[in-house]
Write an enzyme that holds these catalytic residues in place. Structure first.
Site, PDB file in Angstrom:
ATOM      1  N   TYR A 143      24.022  -7.240 -68.926  1.00 40.81           N
ATOM      2  CA  TYR A 143      22.825  -6.514 -69.354  1.00 40.81           C
ATOM      3  C   TYR A 143      22.355  -7.019 -70.723  1.00 40.81           C
ATOM      4  O   TYR A 143      21.195  -7.396 -70.888  1.00 40.81           O
ATOM      5  CB  TYR A 143      23.159  -5.022 -69.415  1.00 40.81           C
ATOM      6  CG  TYR A 143      22.006  -4.123 -69.759  1.00 40.81           C
ATOM      7  CD1 TYR A 143      21.021  -3.831 -68.822  1.00 40.81           C
ATOM      8  CD2 TYR A 143      21.910  -3.537 -71.017  1.00 40.81           C
ATOM      9  CE1 TYR A 143      19.968  -2.983 -69.132  1.00 40.81           C
ATOM     10  CE2 TYR A 143      20.861  -2.686 -71.346  1.00 40.81           C
ATOM     11  CZ  TYR A 143      19.889  -2.408 -70.397  1.00 40.81           C
ATOM     12  OH  TYR A 143      18.848  -1.556 -70.715  1.00 40.81           O
ATOM     13  N   LYS A 147      19.096  -9.264 -71.154  1.00 42.86           N
ATOM     14  CA  LYS A 147      17.896  -8.844 -71.892  1.00 42.86           C
ATOM     15  C   LYS A 147      17.583  -9.825 -73.013  1.00 42.86           C
ATOM     16  O   LYS A 147      16.421 -10.052 -73.352  1.00 42.86           O
ATOM     17  CB  LYS A 147      18.096  -7.435 -72.464  1.00 42.86           C
ATOM     18  CG  LYS A 147      18.098  -6.333 -71.420  1.00 42.86           C
ATOM     19  CD  LYS A 147      16.707  -6.044 -70.877  1.00 42.86           C
ATOM     20  CE  LYS A 147      16.712  -4.855 -69.931  1.00 42.86           C
ATOM     21  NZ  LYS A 147      15.384  -4.567 -69.351  1.00 42.86           N
ATOM     22  N   ARG A 184      24.892   7.991 -67.672  1.00 45.69           N
ATOM     23  CA  ARG A 184      24.605   7.962 -69.102  1.00 45.69           C
ATOM     24  C   ARG A 184      24.955   9.315 -69.721  1.00 45.69           C
ATOM     25  O   ARG A 184      25.084  10.313 -69.046  1.00 45.69           O
ATOM     26  CB  ARG A 184      23.137   7.582 -69.345  1.00 45.69           C
ATOM     27  CG  ARG A 184      22.942   6.094 -69.207  1.00 45.69           C
ATOM     28  CD  ARG A 184      21.509   5.672 -69.393  1.00 45.69           C
ATOM     29  NE  ARG A 184      20.702   5.885 -68.212  1.00 45.69           N
ATOM     30  CZ  ARG A 184      19.448   5.459 -68.069  1.00 45.69           C
ATOM     31  NH1 ARG A 184      18.873   4.797 -69.038  1.00 45.69           N
ATOM     32  NH2 ARG A 184      18.772   5.684 -66.955  1.00 45.69           N
ATOM     33  N   GLN A 272      28.025   2.284 -83.330  1.00 45.06           N
ATOM     34  CA  GLN A 272      26.931   2.987 -84.010  1.00 45.06           C
ATOM     35  C   GLN A 272      25.600   2.418 -83.545  1.00 45.06           C
ATOM     36  O   GLN A 272      25.493   1.243 -83.219  1.00 45.06           O
ATOM     37  CB  GLN A 272      27.062   2.851 -85.522  1.00 45.06           C
ATOM     38  CG  GLN A 272      27.241   1.420 -85.969  1.00 45.06           C
ATOM     39  CD  GLN A 272      27.405   1.285 -87.485  1.00 45.06           C
ATOM     40  OE1 GLN A 272      27.422   2.284 -88.199  1.00 45.06           O
ATOM     41  NE2 GLN A 272      27.502   0.074 -87.973  1.00 45.06           N
TER      42      GLN A 272
HETATM   43  P1  NAD Z   1      16.224   3.204 -64.244  1.00 50.23           P
HETATM   44  O1  NAD Z   1      17.477   2.641 -63.702  1.00 50.23           O
HETATM   45  O2  NAD Z   1      15.910   4.639 -63.990  1.00 50.23           O
HETATM   46  O3  NAD Z   1      14.965   2.373 -63.755  1.00 50.23           O
HETATM   47  C1  NAD Z   1      15.010   1.018 -63.417  1.00 50.23           C
HETATM   48  C2  NAD Z   1      14.136   0.803 -62.200  1.00 50.23           C
HETATM   49  O4  NAD Z   1      14.141  -0.595 -61.870  1.00 50.23           O
HETATM   50  C3  NAD Z   1      14.652   1.553 -60.979  1.00 50.23           C
HETATM   51  O5  NAD Z   1      13.583   2.170 -60.318  1.00 50.23           O
HETATM   52  C4  NAD Z   1      15.274   0.457 -60.113  1.00 50.23           C
HETATM   53  O6  NAD Z   1      15.269   0.765 -58.738  1.00 50.23           O
HETATM   54  C5  NAD Z   1      14.379  -0.726 -60.473  1.00 50.23           C
HETATM   55  N1  NAD Z   1      15.014  -2.027 -60.254  1.00 50.23           N
HETATM   56  C6  NAD Z   1      16.236  -2.436 -60.650  1.00 50.23           C
HETATM   57  N2  NAD Z   1      16.473  -3.696 -60.269  1.00 50.23           N
HETATM   58  C7  NAD Z   1      15.346  -4.108 -59.635  1.00 50.23           C
HETATM   59  C8  NAD Z   1      14.981  -5.321 -58.991  1.00 50.23           C
HETATM   60  N3  NAD Z   1      15.813  -6.371 -58.949  1.00 50.23           N
HETATM   61  N4  NAD Z   1      13.762  -5.404 -58.412  1.00 50.23           N
HETATM   62  C9  NAD Z   1      12.907  -4.344 -58.442  1.00 50.23           C
HETATM   63  N5  NAD Z   1      13.208  -3.170 -59.019  1.00 50.23           N
HETATM   64  C10 NAD Z   1      14.421  -3.052 -59.614  1.00 50.23           C
HETATM   65  O7  NAD Z   1      16.257   2.912 -65.802  1.00 50.23           O
HETATM   66  P2  NAD Z   1      15.276   3.374 -66.967  1.00 50.23           P
HETATM   67  O8  NAD Z   1      16.080   4.185 -67.909  1.00 50.23           O
HETATM   68  O9  NAD Z   1      14.030   3.935 -66.418  1.00 50.23           O
HETATM   69  O10 NAD Z   1      14.991   1.977 -67.669  1.00 50.23           O
HETATM   70  C11 NAD Z   1      13.791   1.269 -67.428  1.00 50.23           C
HETATM   71  C12 NAD Z   1      13.781   0.022 -68.303  1.00 50.23           C
HETATM   72  O11 NAD Z   1      13.897   0.361 -69.668  1.00 50.23           O
HETATM   73  C13 NAD Z   1      14.909  -0.943 -67.985  1.00 50.23           C
HETATM   74  O12 NAD Z   1      14.425  -2.271 -68.062  1.00 50.23           O
HETATM   75  C14 NAD Z   1      15.903  -0.698 -69.093  1.00 50.23           C
HETATM   76  O13 NAD Z   1      16.668  -1.835 -69.380  1.00 50.23           O
HETATM   77  C15 NAD Z   1      14.972  -0.334 -70.258  1.00 50.23           C
HETATM   78  N6  NAD Z   1      15.690   0.503 -71.237  1.00 50.23           N
HETATM   79  C16 NAD Z   1      15.984   1.801 -70.962  1.00 50.23           C
HETATM   80  C17 NAD Z   1      16.684   2.555 -71.890  1.00 50.23           C
HETATM   81  C18 NAD Z   1      17.018   4.001 -71.657  1.00 50.23           C
HETATM   82  O14 NAD Z   1      17.702   4.602 -72.496  1.00 50.23           O
HETATM   83  N7  NAD Z   1      16.569   4.641 -70.608  1.00 50.23           N
HETATM   84  C19 NAD Z   1      17.090   1.977 -73.101  1.00 50.23           C
HETATM   85  C20 NAD Z   1      16.807   0.634 -73.315  1.00 50.23           C
HETATM   86  C21 NAD Z   1      16.082  -0.094 -72.398  1.00 50.23           C
HETATM   87  N1  UDP Z   2      29.672   8.506 -73.153  1.00 47.40           N
HETATM   88  C1  UDP Z   2      30.584   9.544 -73.165  1.00 47.40           C
HETATM   89  N2  UDP Z   2      30.743  10.276 -72.021  1.00 47.40           N
HETATM   90  C2  UDP Z   2      30.030  10.044 -70.886  1.00 47.40           C
HETATM   91  C3  UDP Z   2      29.088   8.982 -70.890  1.00 47.40           C
HETATM   92  C4  UDP Z   2      28.940   8.234 -72.032  1.00 47.40           C
HETATM   93  O1  UDP Z   2      31.240   9.809 -74.176  1.00 47.40           O
HETATM   94  O2  UDP Z   2      30.237  10.761 -69.900  1.00 47.40           O
HETATM   95  C5  UDP Z   2      29.479   7.732 -74.387  1.00 47.40           C
HETATM   96  C6  UDP Z   2      29.557   6.217 -74.212  1.00 47.40           C
HETATM   97  O3  UDP Z   2      30.896   5.775 -74.327  1.00 47.40           O
HETATM   98  C7  UDP Z   2      28.688   5.751 -75.358  1.00 47.40           C
HETATM   99  C8  UDP Z   2      27.620   6.837 -75.491  1.00 47.40           C
HETATM  100  O4  UDP Z   2      28.163   7.979 -74.843  1.00 47.40           O
HETATM  101  O5  UDP Z   2      29.427   5.687 -76.553  1.00 47.40           O
HETATM  102  C9  UDP Z   2      26.289   6.473 -74.835  1.00 47.40           C
HETATM  103  O6  UDP Z   2      26.561   6.042 -73.533  1.00 47.40           O
HETATM  104  P1  UDP Z   2      25.401   5.720 -72.492  1.00 47.40           P
HETATM  105  O7  UDP Z   2      26.056   5.173 -71.268  1.00 47.40           O
HETATM  106  O8  UDP Z   2      24.513   6.894 -72.357  1.00 47.40           O
HETATM  107  O9  UDP Z   2      24.501   4.605 -73.200  1.00 47.40           O
HETATM  108  P2  UDP Z   2      24.834   3.249 -73.984  1.00 47.40           P
HETATM  109  O10 UDP Z   2      26.311   3.112 -74.173  1.00 47.40           O
HETATM  110  O11 UDP Z   2      24.285   2.188 -73.128  1.00 47.40           O
HETATM  111  O12 UDP Z   2      24.156   3.429 -75.280  1.00 47.40           O
END
Ligand code: NAD
Ligand code: UDP
Length: 326
Positions: A143, A147, A184, A272
């Site tokens: 991931y 990205k 998450r 962090q």
């Molecule tokens: P999500 O998993 O709910 O949404 C991702 C969507 O992409 C889903 O609908 C999934 O079916 C679709 N998808 C995945 N692989 C695909 C493929 N190969 N072809 C077509 N569709 C595909 O996640 P989200 O939280 O809505 O995240 C959306 C975007 O934002 C992602 O690119 C993610 O990396 C980015 N992002 C999200 C967060 C967050 O905290 N939610 C943080 C940082 C970045």
């Molecule tokens: N985390 C946790 N318990 C859970 C899921 C996640 O303590 O059930 C912690 C995880 O280890 C991380 C933080 O929460 O330190 C955020 O995790 P998440 O998967 O939401 O996002 P990311 O690590 O990608 O920021």
């Protein structure tokens, strides 16, 4: 405008589509339904301005559009680690094809990048000029590095082919329509507290995150797409919490009697994370407005209704096995 949203049936994508539809755009939602659900965009399927396409971004596609919000990619560690090679393909090939499409039809394209490009940061809070501290061979690398290469592709298409790009570095975002089995932290803690089972804190819970409510994030994405700076721009809520304090807060809001259970910290879990959003404030006049208490309340209300109906998440579990094969 005719706007393509890849990953539009997912959590953030579907909220973005609600906003674009409300603003009277024509919207094409493209998704392979790995972690997205038709249900998230169901309210639009009969609308004349809306089109839903089942497609995987790892295959090329030809469409006539003015803008692309490129969000397709699973965002939860549980889901992106399920088939890591597919995650890399989605970020590399998917972004390559979307940039190629943007080049062909001269569309502006916004890449949904992530705070994960900073890895386990040694600089705090994180500014856009920090290059990050990413393990290239760990379990999060599919991931994080995916990205990072997506950003590289965007900037090279911009320099080489004058593609009109925007790059958002999104920090942890939460809200309604996260999957119940998303994995998450916010959705896990809320679902656990509602079910009366222990909240699973990984490690000591002293690691930090900063949580942005989804409507604030959508506003930031739209401002970035409409504005003049290409980025990368951090979009997130700068208020930082330890994971343990988040657990205690959710426990207090739902059921103070729920236990907290400590489980091992996943490998390479960043210690962090807090965005420096000075750039977004200055260039986009953007900052989050929804506090954690209010955002959690909305999200709790959503999950309560989900747990009552128990409908949607099964779709997504079924599509996981399909995705493992490709
Ligand atoms: P999500 O998993 O709910 O949404 C991702 C969507 O992409 C889903 O609908 C999934 O079916 C679709 N998808 C995945 N692989 C695909 C493929 N190969 N072809 C077509 N569709 C595909 O996640 P989200 O939280 O809505 O995240 C959306 C975007 O934002 C992602 O690119 C993610 O990396 C980015 N992002 C999200 C967060 C967050 O905290 N939610 C943080 C940082 C970045
Ligand atoms: N985390 C946790 N318990 C859970 C899921 C996640 O303590 O059930 C912690 C995880 O280890 C991380 C933080 O929460 O330190 C955020 O995790 P998440 O998967 O939401 O996002 P990311 O690590 O990608 O920021």
């Amino acid at each position: 405008m005719r706007i393509l949203v890849t990953g539009g049936a997912g959590f953030i994508g579907s909220h973005l589509i609600d906003r674009l539809m409300a603003d009277h755009h024509e919207v094409i939602c493209l998704d392979n339904f790995f972690t997205g659900r038709r249900h998230n965009v169901w309210q639009w399927v009969d609308h004349p301005n809306f089109e839903l396409i089942r497609h995987d971004v790892t295959d090329p596609i030809r469409l006539e559009i003015d803008q692309i919000y490129h969000l397709a990619c699973p965002a939860s560690p549980v889901h992106y680690q399920y088939n890591p090679v597919k995650t890399i393909k989605t970020n590399m090939l998917g972004t390559l094809y979307m940039l190629g499409l943007a080049k062909r039809v001269r569309a502006r394209i916004l890449l949904a990048s992530t705070s994960e490009v900073y890895g386990d940061p040694t600089v705090h809070p994180q500014r856009e000029d920090y290059w990050g501290n990413v393990n290239p061979i760990g379990i999060r690398s599919c991931y994080d590095e995916g990205k990072r290469v997506a950003e590289t592709l965007a900037f090279d298409y911009h320099r080489q082919n004058q593609v009109d790009i925007r790059v958002a570095r999104i920090f942890n975002t939460y809200g309604p329509r996260m999957l119940e089995n998303d994995g998450r932290v916010v959705s896990n803690f809320i679902v656990q507290a509602l079910q009366g089972i222990p909240l699973t804190v990984y490690g000591t819970g002293q690691q930090t995150r900063s949580f942005c409510y989804v409507s604030d994030l959508v506003e930031g994405l739209i401002r970035l797409m409409s504005g003049e700076i290409i980025g990368p721009v951090n979009l997130g809520n700068p208020v930082e919490y330890t994971v343990l304090s988040l657990a205690q807060r959710i426990q207090g809001m739902i059921n103070p009697d729920t236990a907290i259970e400590y489980q091992p910290l996943p490998t390479d879990d960043p210690q962090q994370r807090q965005p420096d959003i000075s750039l977004a404030m200055k260039e986009l006049s953007w900052q989050p407005g929804v506090g954690l208490k209010e955002g959690l309340q909305q999200t709790i209300t959503y999950f309560k209704s989900q747990l009552l109906t128990k409908a949607g998440p099964m779709d997504s579990l079924a599509s996981m096995s399909e995705n493992k094969l490709s």
